[in-house]
Design an enzyme around this catalytic site. Structure first.
Site, mmCIF file in Angstrom:
data_model
loop_
_atom_site.group_PDB
_atom_site.id
_atom_site.type_symbol
_atom_site.label_atom_id
_atom_site.label_comp_id
_atom_site.label_asym_id
_atom_site.label_seq_id
_atom_site.Cartn_x
_atom_site.Cartn_y
_atom_site.Cartn_z
ATOM 1 N N GLU A 10 -8.281 5.516 -2.576
ATOM 2 C CA GLU A 10 -7.350 6.538 -3.063
ATOM 3 C C GLU A 10 -7.938 7.255 -4.272
ATOM 4 O O GLU A 10 -8.714 6.678 -5.042
ATOM 5 C CB GLU A 10 -6.017 5.869 -3.436
ATOM 6 C CG GLU A 10 -4.981 6.780 -4.071
ATOM 7 C CD GLU A 10 -4.476 7.852 -3.123
ATOM 8 O OE1 GLU A 10 -5.210 8.845 -2.918
ATOM 9 O OE2 GLU A 10 -3.356 7.715 -2.598
ATOM 10 N N SER A 14 4.007 2.755 2.953
ATOM 11 C CA SER A 14 3.890 1.582 2.089
ATOM 12 C C SER A 14 5.148 1.455 1.229
ATOM 13 O O SER A 14 5.975 2.370 1.152
ATOM 14 C CB SER A 14 2.664 1.695 1.185
ATOM 15 O OG SER A 14 2.885 2.656 0.165
ATOM 16 N N GLU A 15 5.244 0.330 0.544
ATOM 17 C CA GLU A 15 6.363 0.141 -0.384
ATOM 18 C C GLU A 15 6.334 1.201 -1.485
ATOM 19 O O GLU A 15 7.381 1.653 -1.945
ATOM 20 C CB GLU A 15 6.306 -1.262 -0.987
ATOM 21 C CG GLU A 15 6.516 -2.389 0.017
ATOM 22 C CD GLU A 15 7.925 -2.418 0.600
ATOM 23 O OE1 GLU A 15 8.839 -1.774 0.038
ATOM 24 O OE2 GLU A 15 8.111 -3.087 1.634
ATOM 25 N N ASN A 18 5.280 4.331 -1.155
ATOM 26 C CA ASN A 18 5.824 5.560 -0.576
ATOM 27 C C ASN A 18 7.342 5.534 -0.609
ATOM 28 O O ASN A 18 7.993 6.531 -0.958
ATOM 29 C CB ASN A 18 5.381 5.733 0.874
ATOM 30 C CG ASN A 18 3.897 5.943 1.037
ATOM 31 O OD1 ASN A 18 3.305 5.446 1.991
ATOM 32 N ND2 ASN A 18 3.265 6.673 0.136
ATOM 33 N N ARG A 25 -4.411 8.670 7.620
ATOM 34 C CA ARG A 25 -3.691 8.216 6.436
ATOM 35 C C ARG A 25 -2.953 6.925 6.794
ATOM 36 O O ARG A 25 -2.477 6.757 7.927
ATOM 37 C CB ARG A 25 -2.676 9.262 5.977
ATOM 38 C CG ARG A 25 -2.016 8.873 4.663
ATOM 39 C CD ARG A 25 -0.899 9.805 4.270
ATOM 40 N NE ARG A 25 -0.277 9.319 3.028
ATOM 41 C CZ ARG A 25 0.905 9.696 2.607
ATOM 42 N NH1 ARG A 25 1.635 10.549 3.308
ATOM 43 N NH2 ARG A 25 1.391 9.203 1.480
ATOM 44 N N HIS A 26 -2.854 6.021 5.844
ATOM 45 C CA HIS A 26 -2.175 4.741 6.066
ATOM 46 C C HIS A 26 -0.705 4.946 6.439
ATOM 47 O O HIS A 26 -0.109 6.002 6.166
ATOM 48 C CB HIS A 26 -2.274 3.866 4.818
ATOM 49 C CG HIS A 26 -1.677 4.492 3.597
ATOM 50 N ND1 HIS A 26 -0.320 4.501 3.342
ATOM 51 C CD2 HIS A 26 -2.255 5.149 2.569
ATOM 52 C CE1 HIS A 26 -0.078 5.120 2.208
ATOM 53 N NE2 HIS A 26 -1.234 5.541 1.717
ATOM 54 N N GLY A 27 -0.111 3.925 7.032
ATOM 55 C CA GLY A 27 1.317 3.933 7.326
ATOM 56 C C GLY A 27 2.144 3.853 6.045
ATOM 57 O O GLY A 27 1.614 3.684 4.942
#
Length: 197
Positions: A80, A12-13, A15, A8-10
């Site tokens: 996504e 983000s704004e 999140n 999963r991505h780090g």
């Protein structure tokens, strides 16, 4: 033997703002998200190929895994989950406007998808199509694919042949991952959750 690590991505704004977003925007990683990606790449080491969804947050995460001269391969099947009319809204706004439908979707992502949204089974189909192609191109070694939480859930449940409503019990933090291996004619789960140290 082929191993594919889905990450999963780090952070983000989106999140940080408690927003769910798929096609209605493309937020970047926060400084913390970039550091999370760096730690994940350092923990899991190099890979023969690095894939990412078309979105900025996954591509930035994937860049951390690249060795000199190695490029990220963008694959739309890692995108996504489509969120329909909820796309780009905060959880608070969705609950205020569509509380029952949202919580039905959280409990069973097959039944409660918002108008224009995508069932989790469709996500699983595209992830498996991606894996079929990866297996043909990379019969051995390690491949990394940076993607999104619902994509990891879809893969996990499909590999386990678990009911889709089981998704509500799986929570994947930023840069959490899972590893699958092609073994005895099927994809097998090798590690869940996989977390950088």
């Amino acid at each position: 033997m082929l191993e594919v690590i889905f990450v999963r991505h780090g952070e983000s704004e989106a999140n940080r703002q408690n927003m769910i977003i798929s096609y209605q925007g493309d937020p970047a990683l926060t400084p913390e998200g970039l550091e999370q990606a760096r730690r994940a790449a350092a923990a899991w080491g190099p890979a023969a190929a690095i894939y990412a969804s078309p979105l900025k947050r996954t591509q930035q995460t994937a860049q951390a895994f690249c060795q000199p001269g190695q490029a990220v391969r963008v694959d739309p099947r890692l995108h996504e989950i489509a969120l329909g009319r909820w796309d780009g809204l905060t959880i608070e706004d969705i609950e205020a406007d569509d509380y029952d439908r949202y919580h039905q979707w959280k409990v069973n992502p097959e039944l409660g998808a918002p108008d224009g949204g995508e069932p989790l089974s469709h996500v699983a189909e595209r992830i498996h199509a991606f894996l079929d192609d990866v297996r043909k191109e990379h019969p051995d070694g390690r491949v990394v694919a940076t993607t999104h939480s619902d994509c990891l859930k879809a893969l996990l449940l499909s590999v386990l042949h678990a009911p889709w409503e089981s998704a509500q019990w799986f929570h994947l933090t930023n840069t959490a991952g899972l590893a699958v291996q092609w073994k005895n004619g099927a994809w097998q789960l090798m590690a869940y959750p996989l977390m950088p140290v």
